[in-house]
Design a protein around this motif. Sequence first.
Motif: not given
Length: 206
Positions: A14-19, A89-94
């Motif tokens: 559903i999303g990716r942590i960018v900062a 940073r760079g981790a993915v939300l699921l």
Amino acid sequence: MMAEPHQEQAWLEIGRIVAPQGVRGAMRVYPDSDFPERFLEPGQRWLRREGQGQPEPVELLKGRDLPGKGLYVIELEGVSTREAAEALRGAVLLVPEGDRPPLESGEFHVQDLLGLEVFHHQTGQRLGVTVDVFSAGNDLLQVELDAALVPQKQESVKTKSKKKRQKPPSAPTVLVPFVEAIVPVVDLEQQRLELDPPPGLLDIIN
């Protein structure tokens, strides 16, 4: 579609942590979902860190939209410093694949649109297959065209012996606005959709 016992769980990204955002552990998320509640409503989500196989459960405490940025700011339980947020940073939300919000008529989940065979609405000719979906005002379908439809130009590449050999070209793709006038038929049961392309959309094809 929750996994049965002893079967591997299927996930939706559903999303990716960018900062990081600020100094108290908040973080910016680039969404891969059209459902704002994924980032605004507190509750359990899952997190897959870079290089990690299995996701870990996390608790979403709160979230908000960043107007004009196309991003959300979220806070997760146990993440209270900028350093902790930076580490994600760079981790993915699921979420589990079965956790799908209800759709209105004419709406589709992105995952369901991938891999559909694409046909010309008027002629019935197969054109290719969908490989990605992009959000840019109107959603865009990326369609990988069948190689037989496209003029083939071999690329020359140098080998260690300095002789040139011919490299097969990569499959060309086109971006198709996902609107009813251009994509009048989406048949998930038959795993196909039909295009009624306007002039110029498929100029790459002879």
